[in-house]
Scaffold this motif. Structure first.
Motif, PDB file in Angstrom:
ATOM      1  N   ILE A  20      -1.844  -1.679   8.154  1.00 34.37           N
ATOM      2  CA  ILE A  20      -1.154  -2.779   8.852  1.00 34.37           C
ATOM      3  C   ILE A  20      -1.053  -4.027   7.965  1.00 34.37           C
ATOM      4  CG2 ILE A  20      -0.790  -3.702  11.189  1.00 34.37           C
ATOM      5  CD1 ILE A  20      -3.275  -2.233  12.112  1.00 34.37           C
ATOM      6  N   GLY A  21      -0.335  -3.850   6.863  1.00 32.97           N
ATOM      7  CA  GLY A  21      -0.072  -4.997   5.994  1.00 32.97           C
ATOM      8  C   GLY A  21      -1.251  -5.426   5.138  1.00 32.97           C
ATOM      9  N   ARG A  22      -2.410  -4.784   5.309  1.00 35.66           N
ATOM     10  CA  ARG A  22      -3.570  -5.137   4.480  1.00 35.66           C
ATOM     11  C   ARG A  22      -3.942  -3.929   3.633  1.00 35.66           C
ATOM     12  NH1 ARG A  22      -8.649  -6.343   7.008  1.00 35.66           N
ATOM     13  NH2 ARG A  22      -8.163  -4.737   8.531  1.00 35.66           N
ATOM     14  N   LYS A  23      -4.732  -4.188   2.587  1.00 34.61           N
ATOM     15  CA  LYS A  23      -5.231  -3.058   1.797  1.00 34.61           C
ATOM     16  C   LYS A  23      -6.707  -2.876   2.076  1.00 34.61           C
ATOM     17  CE  LYS A  23      -2.131  -2.114  -1.930  1.00 34.61           C
ATOM     18  NZ  LYS A  23      -1.612  -2.699  -3.154  1.00 34.61           N
ATOM     19  N   ASN A  24      -7.057  -1.681   2.557  1.00 33.89           N
ATOM     20  CA  ASN A  24      -8.469  -1.381   2.798  1.00 33.89           C
ATOM     21  C   ASN A  24      -9.077  -0.753   1.555  1.00 33.89           C
ATOM     22  OD1 ASN A  24      -8.702  -2.299   5.335  1.00 33.89           O
ATOM     23  ND2 ASN A  24      -8.595  -0.278   6.329  1.00 33.89           N
TER      24      ASN A  24
END
Ligand code: ATP
Ligand code: MG
Length: 246
Positions: A20-24
């Motif tokens: 969701i638009g972030r990098k984990n």
């Protein structure tokens, strides 16, 4: 003198996932060092998600490390000589269910460049060894989990490798299946092979391994020898580590 079957130096791996638009980021392995001796059974034990499969995939060159290197019998793990000497049982052996063991092994043997005349003999030997003789022409859609696991082992043994890398070889097996796998490992050791296997069934590891490495959150916390209270030692190593890292 025979070269060491497996040397791992400073192996690290971080997985990156878009979410969701972030990098984990997951740091799955953190600076792992290990050396295997010839003809030993070495087990990597750890809780779910501790990094065992990641370590195995890195050893085999199936995924790329951030840092570190792996040598198999003195050569880089990606060399063809290393690949020839290594057999692999994946965590969940996957085979197309429309084929029979003989068809699967023939296909695998041709991929592994085993000469045709030798391949026939090897297929016969590994089917016999894994007690699949009798079911060799049956379609896999009638196979139980244990039979598929045995076929996975047959595939890993097809090229008669010196080093076997088995990811959770006892996973999903019933007590009889577990005993069978354990006996196979012991026999392979008697035949001079070296085995590296991952597990979280500590009570089984202690019956078969010569040495054990405790992996936790991607780090090796201890290398120890198995004994009848290995499970207690394993849990206390982990809880001690958790306490100290708070
Ligand atoms: N392809 C991937 N992408 C993102 N994260 C991953 C991936 N594969 C594994 N991980 C994460 O890396 C960590 C280590 O996973 P790994 O599968 O190596 O553990 P494991 O010790 O084999 O676990 P298990 O006992 O359940 O098989 C976990 O946090 C896992 O969620
Ligand atoms: Mg795993």
């Amino acid at each position: 003198m025979k070269k060491q079957p497996l040397i791992i130096e400073n192996l690290s791996k971080t997985y990156l996932q878009a979410h969701i638009g972030r990098k984990n980021k997951t740091r799955a392995l953190r600076g792992v060092n290990l050396k295997l001796e010839n003809n030993e059974i070495f087990s990597l034990i750890g809780l779910n998600g501790s990094g065992k499969t990641t370590a195995i995939k890195l050893i085999l060159g199936l995924i790329h490390p951030d840092t570190g290197k792996v040598k198999i019998f003195g050569n880089p793990h990606f060399s063809s000589s290393s690949k020839r000497k290594t057999g692999y049982l994946p965590e969940m052996p996957y085979f197309s269910r429309n084929f029979s063991p003989v068809e699967i092994l023939k296909f695998w043997g041709s991929l592994s460049d085993i000469p045709k005349d030798k391949l026939k003999k090897r297929i016969h030997a590994v089917l016999n060894y894994t007690s699949l003789t009798g079911a060799e022409h049956k379609k896999l859609n009638s196979f139980s989990r244990g039979m598929l696991q045995r076929l996975g082992l047959a595939q890993a043994l097809l090229s008669d490798p010196e080093l076997l890398i088995l990811d959770e070889p006892m996973g999903g097996l019933d007590p009889r299946g577990i005993i069978e796998i354990r006996d196979h490992m012991k026999k392979l050791k008697e035949r001079g092979k070296t085995i590296f296997f991952s597990s979280h069934i500590i009570s089984e590891v202690e019956k078969v391994a010569d040495r054990v490495a405790v992996l936790h959150k991607g780090k090796i916390l201890k290398i120890t020898e198995p004994h009848s209270r290995l499970e207690d030692e394993f849990l206390s190593i982990i809880s001690e580590h958790e306490k100290n890292s708070k």
